[in-house]
Design a protein around this motif. Structure first.
Motif, PDB file in Angstrom:
ATOM      1  N   HIS A   1      -4.205   0.478  -2.175  1.00 58.19           N
ATOM      2  CA  HIS A   1      -4.505   0.886  -0.812  1.00 58.19           C
ATOM      3  C   HIS A   1      -3.697   2.133  -0.465  1.00 58.19           C
ATOM      4  O   HIS A   1      -2.490   2.181  -0.699  1.00 58.19           O
ATOM      5  CB  HIS A   1      -4.176  -0.224   0.183  1.00 58.19           C
TER       6      HIS A   1
ATOM      7  N   ASP B   1      -2.930   4.680   2.769  1.00 59.57           N
ATOM      8  CA  ASP B   1      -3.056   4.985   4.194  1.00 59.57           C
ATOM      9  C   ASP B   1      -2.569   6.404   4.443  1.00 59.57           C
ATOM     10  O   ASP B   1      -1.404   6.727   4.152  1.00 59.57           O
ATOM     11  CB  ASP B   1      -2.239   4.001   5.040  1.00 59.57           C
TER      12      ASP B   1
ATOM     13  N   SER C   1      -2.039   9.554   7.186  1.00 61.21           N
ATOM     14  CA  SER C   1      -1.924   9.921   8.601  1.00 61.21           C
ATOM     15  C   SER C   1      -1.761  11.432   8.686  1.00 61.21           C
ATOM     16  O   SER C   1      -0.779  11.985   8.173  1.00 61.21           O
ATOM     17  CB  SER C   1      -0.719   9.225   9.243  1.00 61.21           C
TER      18      SER C   1
ATOM     19  N   ASP D   1       1.733   4.769   1.922  1.00 62.17           N
ATOM     20  CA  ASP D   1       1.576   5.438   3.211  1.00 62.17           C
ATOM     21  C   ASP D   1       2.049   6.875   3.093  1.00 62.17           C
ATOM     22  O   ASP D   1       3.183   7.125   2.658  1.00 62.17           O
ATOM     23  CB  ASP D   1       2.382   4.721   4.298  1.00 62.17           C
TER      24      ASP D   1
ATOM     25  N   GLN E   1     -13.477   5.331   0.792  1.00 65.12           N
ATOM     26  CA  GLN E   1     -13.011   5.321   2.174  1.00 65.12           C
ATOM     27  C   GLN E   1     -13.372   3.993   2.843  1.00 65.12           C
ATOM     28  O   GLN E   1     -14.530   3.587   2.870  1.00 65.12           O
ATOM     29  CB  GLN E   1     -13.636   6.470   2.961  1.00 65.12           C
TER      30      GLN E   1
ATOM     31  N   THR F   1       1.013  -7.087  10.415  1.00 64.08           N
ATOM     32  CA  THR F   1       1.149  -6.244   9.233  1.00 64.08           C
ATOM     33  C   THR F   1       2.532  -6.446   8.617  1.00 64.08           C
ATOM     34  O   THR F   1       3.444  -6.979   9.256  1.00 64.08           O
ATOM     35  CB  THR F   1       0.968  -4.758   9.573  1.00 64.08           C
TER      36      THR F   1
ATOM     37  N   ASP G   1       0.844  -1.181   0.000  1.00 62.70           N
ATOM     38  CA  ASP G   1       0.000   0.000   0.000  1.00 62.70           C
ATOM     39  C   ASP G   1       0.888   1.243   0.000  1.00 62.70           C
ATOM     40  O   ASP G   1       2.102   1.158   0.050  1.00 62.70           O
ATOM     41  CB  ASP G   1      -0.959   0.016   1.197  1.00 62.70           C
TER      42      ASP G   1
ATOM     43  N   GLN H   1      -6.154   8.848  11.130  1.00 64.34           N
ATOM     44  CA  GLN H   1      -5.690   7.903  10.111  1.00 64.34           C
ATOM     45  C   GLN H   1      -6.859   7.494   9.211  1.00 64.34           C
ATOM     46  O   GLN H   1      -7.919   7.119   9.702  1.00 64.34           O
ATOM     47  CB  GLN H   1      -5.064   6.667  10.774  1.00 64.34           C
ATOM     48  N   TRP H   2      -6.613   7.583   7.902  1.00 62.25           N
ATOM     49  CA  TRP H   2      -7.606   7.218   6.903  1.00 62.25           C
ATOM     50  C   TRP H   2      -7.052   6.098   6.041  1.00 62.25           C
ATOM     51  O   TRP H   2      -5.888   6.126   5.640  1.00 62.25           O
ATOM     52  CB  TRP H   2      -7.942   8.413   6.002  1.00 62.25           C
ATOM     53  N   THR H   3      -7.893   5.132   5.736  1.00 65.92           N
ATOM     54  CA  THR H   3      -7.538   4.078   4.792  1.00 65.92           C
ATOM     55  C   THR H   3      -8.460   4.185   3.590  1.00 65.92           C
ATOM     56  O   THR H   3      -9.683   4.140   3.737  1.00 65.92           O
ATOM     57  CB  THR H   3      -7.674   2.676   5.423  1.00 65.92           C
TER      58      THR H   3
END
Length: 286
Positions: A74, A76, A78, A21, A51, A139, A19, A64-66
């Motif tokens: 993906h 992520d 922050s 970040d 979302q 993870t 993903d 934090q949003w995914t």
């Protein structure tokens, strides 16, 4: 995570399940929800974003949003609102990158180019193991941090004459099986010990009563004089027994059959289980 390229080493270790970040410090006028909406609007013609999850962590002043795109990417996000917390986050990321490359360099100095190749393959295998067990168990980042600690240790097994990624993976699984076991079976156990991967790796006393296992970048925390109660625990949400069970099952399936000494057969068993989740290439890592 993104890694600055060092000489002939890979600049990143991206897989099909990696993903993206991103972290940012917001000004007082900005709201994280506004930025997420803006991202969706700007990229709408090229990619639709949905979302999946959003959470606020007041302790670290971060939201934090995914997000997941229509292509399966993906993202992520922050968003920090406190400059001090953001600086601590950046320091931990720097410490991780330095530890990553120092560990690779140490294996290369000890085992030559084979050590560097083995380390690179090891990172991909750690990501594959994390994907196989699901993110709810471990993870990718947590697996790599644990894997770095295992690679730093000298006393687990005698140094092999020709190091390979499979040897490092087996060492990792053996460590996880015992360290995260329900009852302590060795001198190093999650119930009494925390892991510090700074400065070559070591075991320290536990700090947290909330988490069931602990792993820290103590050099980063100490450099900013962060109180131990506010240290970032990489393993804050893990279930130790689940990790131990997953590692034990992987050992039994991949390394302990009668043909365990034949690395081609070990890789064949690995590829059989990992291909569905990782879409690995047809070349077996060394």
């Amino acid at each position: 995570p993104g890694l600055s390229q060092r000489g002939p080493a890979p600049g990143c270790f991206i897989t099909d399940l990696s993903d993206v970040d991103c972290a940012a410090l917001l000004s007082e006028q900005c709201q994280s929800s506004q930025l997420v909406e803006r991202l969706s609007e700007v990229s709408r013609n090229e990619m639709e974003w949905c979302q999946v999850h959003a959470t606020v962590v007041p302790r670290f002043s971060v939201t934090q949003w995914t997000m997941v795109s229509d292509r399966g990417v993906h993202l992520d996000l922050s968003f920090f609102t406190d400059p001090a917390q953001f600086n601590q986050f950046c320091a931990r990321q720097r410490e991780f990158r330095e530890t990553f490359w120092l560990t690779r360099r140490a294996l290369q100095e000890c085992h030559g180019e084979a050590g560097a190749i083995a380390f690179d393959a090891y990172i991909y295998l750690l990501k594959a193991f994390a994907a196989l067990t699901s993110r709810s168990t471990l993870t990718s980042f947590q697996a790599i941090c644990l894997g770095l600690f295992v690679a730093q240790r000298r006393g687990l097994t005698a140094p092999p004459t020709s190091l390979t990624g499979l040897m490092l993976l087996k060492r990792f699984l053996l460590f996880c099986k015992d360290f995260f076991a329900y009852e302590g079976r060795s001198n190093c156990w999650h119930g009494t010990d925390a892991i510090d991967i700074s400065g070559g790796g070591r075991v320290i006393d536990r700090f947290s009563k909330r988490a069931r296992a602990e792993l820290y970048f103590t050099d980063a925390e100490n450099s900013l004089q962060v109180h131990t109660s506010d240290w970032m625990n990489v393993l804050h949400n893990v279930n130790p027994e689940t990790i131990s069970s997953s590692a034990g099952q992987a050992l039994e399936c991949w390394f302990f059959p009668k043909s365990q000494k034949n690395q081609r057969k070990v890789w064949a068993r690995l590829k059989r289980d990992l291909l569905p989740v990782m879409k690995l290439s047809h070349c077996a890592p060394r």
